[in-house]
Enzyme design. Structure first.
Site, PDB file in Angstrom:
ATOM      1  N   GLU B   8       0.865  -1.184   0.000  1.00 20.00           N
ATOM      2  CA  GLU B   8       0.000   0.000   0.000  1.00 20.00           C
ATOM      3  C   GLU B   8       0.895   1.227   0.000  1.00 20.00           C
ATOM      4  O   GLU B   8       0.992   1.945   0.998  1.00 20.00           O
ATOM      5  CB  GLU B   8      -0.939  -0.028   1.212  1.00 20.00           C
ATOM      6  CG  GLU B   8      -2.009   1.070   1.125  1.00 20.00           C
ATOM      7  CD  GLU B   8      -2.873   1.172   2.350  1.00 20.00           C
ATOM      8  OE1 GLU B   8      -3.379   0.143   2.827  1.00 20.00           O
ATOM      9  OE2 GLU B   8      -3.032   2.305   2.852  1.00 20.00           O
ATOM     10  N   HIS B 168      -8.838   0.844  -0.956  1.00 21.02           N
ATOM     11  CA  HIS B 168      -8.112   1.849  -0.178  1.00 21.02           C
ATOM     12  C   HIS B 168      -9.099   2.912   0.276  1.00 21.02           C
ATOM     13  O   HIS B 168     -10.037   3.241  -0.445  1.00 21.02           O
ATOM     14  CB  HIS B 168      -7.036   2.451  -1.091  1.00 21.02           C
ATOM     15  CG  HIS B 168      -6.078   3.356  -0.382  1.00 21.02           C
ATOM     16  ND1 HIS B 168      -6.379   4.635  -0.023  1.00 21.02           N
ATOM     17  CD2 HIS B 168      -4.807   3.136   0.035  1.00 21.02           C
ATOM     18  CE1 HIS B 168      -5.327   5.182   0.590  1.00 21.02           C
ATOM     19  NE2 HIS B 168      -4.356   4.290   0.645  1.00 21.02           N
ATOM     20  N   ASP B 293       2.257   1.990   3.905  1.00 23.45           N
ATOM     21  CA  ASP B 293       1.471   3.200   3.644  1.00 23.45           C
ATOM     22  C   ASP B 293       2.378   4.411   3.485  1.00 23.45           C
ATOM     23  O   ASP B 293       2.022   5.534   3.860  1.00 23.45           O
ATOM     24  CB  ASP B 293       0.408   3.450   4.735  1.00 23.45           C
ATOM     25  CG  ASP B 293      -0.746   4.317   4.231  1.00 23.45           C
ATOM     26  OD1 ASP B 293      -0.719   4.724   3.057  1.00 23.45           O
ATOM     27  OD2 ASP B 293      -1.672   4.590   5.004  1.00 23.45           O
TER      28      ASP B 293
END
Lengths: 373, 373, 373, 373
Positions: B8, B168, B293
């Site tokens: 991600e 997401h 992230d």
């Protein structure tokens, strides 16, 4: 959970009862039943397996078995007799039963031969089970441990045959009992002494480098790991290589590194969810397999715990309950056993078999759990 | 742990910054750095990957991306532009980077086409990432959700291409923000609102039967599962089929049954060991993959947590940190990425690389941890 | 476990059924029973309490209660009626029942007055329960949230009266439902939407500084914490004070710091051992109390889970099952309720009441568990 | 965490070094430092305490201490000498140090007298520490265990003085070593043998009914419970009262019932989060206290684990790290030690001491953790 496989499941033969009848040492009034259960395979045992979702048992000769016999010839003859008889029984129903070989460990070469005979000449054997140390010497008080160099021939055979070795506890020698346990004899057995002694032997085998010299050897032991998973940090932390330069184990490995590749545990006789969760954290679900310890444990008790009280996700439950065994004991996937991996749905783990859930995952009065975990 | 793969990981293009510069919404003084980090791939990003044991990143266009653009033509053009640019960047270093496609979701057929183009005509794409709902309508306040029947063509393409779909979170529409969040705006973003909205959309997709109709679709979502693993019992318990007979999901399955087969989570932005342990219990290590992230999280922070603070056994650590990804995104094992599974030893998890342990698994002054877990 | 206390237990009055009969929204064929169970206290309810080891219930007016009524005068009149009636019922059996007050939250001063009336003029009240937001406005679609400054008078009353505030979920406004939930309506209720909305309100109260301004206010919420314990790391991590300098909560505290002192959760309707264990890790047993959510949950289901499936040590089990409540709601230790703390032995947790254990901690056929954990 | 208290912290006197210098048995090159650390209290030790948030240590005479001396008169004289000297040292800084008494256990009556002398005539003593069994007999190979009836006078004194008894491991007798451990000597010490022997002695004391006969006796033992918490289910399950009718422990209690009331563990030398979590599950945080095992463990290592790697909520962390000790050893709250309970905020656990969190609960480069758990 359907499809469960259990690995630490005991059995005996009438010829062995005279010297070793576990029924004599249990609670008053329960010994006869225990003796009957040990002798039985195809009657009470398989009925309970059917009733409780146990697809398969790997049977083994009851502890202390040949390890309890200090006369080599007697021990060797008993191993042969037990193995021949167990082959006969297993082959009556090989899609439900397999066997661990019994061996006398007085003579490592002879042990290797008997193991080779069982694995190569017979059809029902998938590994070997040792009951901690071999009693030896004139008074039976000499303890032979298999982590010593002279046992190389045995480990080589296990390695070359790819025959996993189940390490099972046993009663102490009378000399050790008298020195350490006689003021508290109830602790000497399955509550504590079994694990306190067997964990020394297991770690002796690992730290003496047996698994390094024989990289195809796999060890299995029960009772949620004989205390080892809980203490794996401290064990590795305290096996200080600078302090113990002569310890033979590979210098670049920790004891914990062997789990899941060469070392595995079972849940036999320790039906505790927090202990299981701890073991899953420290050594991983990959290293853990369901087992019962029948008839010293009840099949329904063990299965009710596994099926209804172990609150882990379905993948780990089914892998630990069945599929891991097929990786550790791959002979089970071949003739005559022909076991296959199963999905959670095939094991009836998860899912809604009734097609509706009104009171959540239970029926209304909680008398039946619709979702089995 | 060496060999980590992260899924991600955000990136953007200068053309998108005018409308959507996340650097404007962060703490004073940190925005410029964030903008630079979003634009960069081959400089600061890969240097930090090297320093922290991140072998590979799957990159995606920063949220809300095309989902934030309510004009269909503009959204579609931006998807094409972003995908073309990302292919170009990924192919500069395809053994370290791959891409999730960006798509406009105004027109499901067009989304399917763009996804097909990325997967079949380009080399760097391994799946697609959607930023929650599609903003639509003249004021941008219409929210399009992809669990509705009209999105069949998109899911069919993802299914037939075997292209996993990463879900997401994104910012709320201004109408919803004004009704619900304006008295507590700090909660509307990554602390709470992102998960509170995305978990509805994810469960909408599952319970509306998308995974049943398209059995090769796999969903992935981050932040330790957007609250879902912790509540999976209650979710399944309360989706009472007698109460909700029209819910399209298969009548013989629970939501929990999809995890590990069609549904997966990542650790992005939620570096909490108790939450990870809870998820491992409820949905299984098999369903969990490491992610960061970046650049909304720091690469060193995420990796220090994974490498030194996650106290789980080495098999699960290495599987969640790397190997599971290769099963969920098998394109990564093929050209041009060519990723392979790794053992704990190859990842330098476990083991004693220094050959001695005097103060246990640490060096004497705790300044360096010799055993990385 | 004997002696359990449950806190999120619903009840209603015939006068409220016309507008708000939860029995209309459950599975076909179960609504009449639900309605009867909501109206009952001294018959089916107490019989099930006796059968399942529930010593005491704190009763509350069923959701959405006064919060669901958008006309202020009607809401206020209903609160008065419900409270008067509940006092009457509770005082019929005050050693088994107490009450949370219902209040209309249209006018914070009026809410404070009604709460003061219940606590000071009546005998059975030990706190107050609010059903998420107050519906308001001509179409009922305006949502009033109690974390805003105008609600100071209400919080001051709760603070000065030392009356804990239970925050309970409710159905969404029709406007929000139409925008977000209508394509997946089954998610809008207890499976997901209840928690997704209430956790915003709870964290709004905490982050807007209500607990700082009113240090004697205690918040309680159910369903294992409405997703918050699992995400407490991420919540605190993402409430970046540099990014959100205007967030009123004390600058030297984290949200997690309030748990166990001013913030508490219950297990109502979320009978999941892994979730409980996660909550015990993240916020501590000190912050957790048993509850059921009767009659939306079955008393036997909840109690069988607590008594037989929650595998935690007896101290934490008894504290969470009973003793913690007496610290959070100290009025329960006074007249007319007179509750006392109990030891594990008094609760029949642990111990061997039969004096012998032949098959371990179970009877032989597993039909009865002798050790209740 | 500030304010930590540690309980298993060793010290010795020059007079004891000739016979028992642990520095001779550790890794080459580290022995001199260990000897110096054992002799020191007010220099290196307290400096490290200050640097690592250790507020207080209860000191004890290094193992095997008087238990290692088979001549009764010599053992008794050494106990007197060690206790007199330790009182002198502790009273130099009684707000930072207290002492466990050393006693010879050859003569239970004499042991009771020496314990009484320490507790009633001196100011620094708060309990007594025994190093497993007492070596006895002409060759030192007789092992005296304190669970036998003749030790009643010692336990009566501990009971009447309300002096908790810390049970510490020791090296094996040479006879046992030769029979069991000589092929794997590295296992005989802290990695395994210490726990394998001491857990027998501890469970001997409990199952022989000492805690029943002396209800004010409290036992404490270290190393995360010497394997016992992990196996507590199996221990209780296998102490079958029908099988062992002569076991003296109360027939209505399980071993697990004593934890938290009369039995407690410490974390000394076992800095494993999964093991701690397992113990918290099985016996409860109420039964657990932080300790180090200095100088056999490093103070910074132990404290870095506790302060930064133990991911449990702040209440349990602070209770286990400090407050529980004040309940188990209430003398510490009196003159001359005057210890008080501390809140998480006082211990700097939780909270934001910097007033802002930009990169979550860490500073930007992870070099400093702002939130200490």
């Amino acid at each position: 959970m359907l499809g469960k496989i259990a690995l630490e499941e005991c059995w005996t033969i009438p010829q062995a009862l005279a010297k070793n009848d576990p029924g004599k040492f249990v609670a008053t009034g329960t010994g006869d039943r225990l003796t009957r259960e040990l002798l039985d395979i195809h009657d009470m045992r398989i009925r309970q397996m059917d009733e409780n979702g146990v697809d398969f048992m790997v049977l083994s000769f009851v502890s202390a078995g040949c390890q309890g016999i200090s006369d080599p010839a007697t021990a060797e003859a008993l191993a042969t007799l037990a193995n021949d008889k167990l082959e006969e029984e297993v082959m009556k129903n090989p899609t439900r039963f397999a066997a661990f070989a019994a061996v006398s460990m007085h003579d490592p070469g002879q042990a290797a031969e008997e193991l080779t005979r069982c694995i190569t000449k017979k059809k029902g054997f998938v590994g070997v089970l040792l009951n901690d140390f071999q009693s030896s010497g004139p008074d039976g008080n000499t303890m032979l441990f298999f982590d010593q160099p002279e046992y190389g021939p045995f480990w080589k055979a296990a390695n070359d045959l790819k025959a996993p070795v189940y390490l099972h506890p046993r009663i102490s020698s009378s000399l050790i009992h008298d020195q350490m346990w006689k003021g508290r004899p109830w602790l000497d057995f399955s509550a504590l002494g079994y694990a306190d002694r067997l964990n020394m032997h297991i770690l002796g085998i690992i730290t003496n480098g047996v698994l390094d010299r024989f990289p195809d050897v796999k060890l299995i032991f029960g009772h949620m790991g004989e205390h080892i998973p809980y203490d794996i940090y401290r064990i590795d932390h305290k096996l200080d290589r600078a302090r113990f330069p002569k310890m033979p184990m590979r210098k670049d490995k920790l004891v914990q590194d062997y789990f899941g590749d060469q070392v595995f545990i079972t849940t036999s006789g320790h039906f505790s969810t927090p202990a299981l969760i701890c073991a899953m954290g420290e050594i991983g679900a990959q290293s853990i397999m369901f087992s019962i310890d029948y008839p010293f444990e009840s099949i329904p008790n063990a299965c009710a715990w596994w099926d209804e009280h172990v609150s882990v996700n379905q993948h780990d439950l089914v892998n630990m309950g069945r599929n891991n065994v097929l990786k550790v004991l791959p002979r089970l996937t071949e003739k005559p056993h022909n076991l296959k991996t199963m999905t959670p749905a095939e094991c009836q783990v998860g899912g809604l078999r009734e097609g509706q859930v009104t009171y959540g995952m239970y029926n209304e009065d909680w008398s039946r759990r619709l979702v089995k975990r």
